[in-house]
Design a protein around this motif. Structure first.
Motif: not given
Length: 289
Positions: A73, A79, A47, A120, A76, A45, A138
């Motif tokens: 993002i 947030v 971000l 995430s 996912d 993931i 992240t």
């Protein structure tokens, strides 16, 4: 012959013991399927906050004390915001189909700086479930500072509130002193009336009539003041020495001008106005009496 048999028996016994011992030691070793807990970074993931790739940055609010946090993002749909300075709020923001999200954060009047850990939502849940196994790559640390314009606005509002409170205290004190003075005058007047009544019943009757006339005149003046406040077209301004409005707007959407019946009793002030027309435009009405 016997010595050789004993010697062979001892050798056999030692060999069996060593074999059993190594077997037990081998049983203590981890099997091929055993995995020790290690901190593994969650890398699937990604971000990015407001286009920044750094892990720490600061945003300054506007004059209203609001800051807009936006970003993108991947991997996912939500947030996760976790506040760790200036409060302890937690909330999540949903991203659109392309992963873009936006959140407007307003600072409270008593706080000039807050800090959030942004991460995430999936990563947050994964780490919460396996705290010894995973760490987040992240997470972004965001600091929001109150701008100088917003601080000045808050200070002005605080000063206006203090002035209004001081004016209310002074008005209450003046009313109390006036009531006390009126009470003393009434006692003196009553004593004089009693003395005059002892001298002449006709003089006492005349004095009683005069008191009733004065009371009716005071009631009439009060009613005229309330009627004038109700009929005020908004042309007259009610302000203090600093130019702040003195007309009170209560939670019941009723405005009270200085000198009216309920002005000093009104404590739950929602909004202040300079003229009656401003109060009427804002949806407030005059008191019924």
């Amino acid at each position: 012959m016997k010595r050789r048999i004993v010697h062979n028996f001892v050798i056999t016994f030692v060999t069996v013991f060593l074999l059993l011992g190594f077997g037990a030691l081998n049983n203590c070793q981890p099997t091929s399927g055993t995995v020790f807990a290690k901190e593994q970074a969650v890398k699937v993931i990604k971000l990015h906050i407001t286009g920044k790739h750094t892990r720490k940055f600061t945003v300054v609010t506007n004059s209203a004390g609001k800051a807009t946090v936006s970003g993108r993002i991947q991997g996912d749909k939500r947030v996760f915001f976790k506040q760790y300075k200036g409060g302890y709020k937690k909330f999540s923001v949903r991203a659109n189909k392309k992963g873009h999200f936006k959140k407007v954060i307003k600072l409270q009047k008593a706080v000039n700086k807050v800090a959030y850990a942004i991460d995430s939502n999936k990563v947050n849940k994964l780490i919460k479930k396996h705290p010894r196994k995973y760490v987040s790559k992240t997470i972004v640390h965001l600091t929001i500072k109150c701008s100088s314009a917003s601080q000045a606005s808050q200070k002005a509002a605080s000063q206006a509130s203090s002035l209004a409170k001081a004016a209310s205290i002074a008005s209450s004190k003046a009313s109390s002193e006036a009531a006390e003075s009126s009470s003393r005058e009434a006692v003196i007047s009553s004593s004089q009336a009693a003395a005059r009544a002892a001298a002449s019943s006709s003089a006492a009757a005349a004095q009683a009539a005069a008191q009733r006339s004065a009371s009716q005149a005071a009631s009439q003046r009060n009613a005229q003041a309330n009627q004038a406040a109700a009929n005020n077209t908004g042309e007259q301004e009610y302000v203090d020495a600093n130019g702040n409005g003195l007309i009170k707007g209560s939670v019941d959407h009723i405005y009270h001008v200085p000198g009216s019946t309920y002005y000093n009793r009104t404590k739950n002030v929602v909004q202040w106005f300079k003229t009656v027309s401003d109060a009427v435009k804002a949806g407030y009405r005059a008191p019924l009496r």
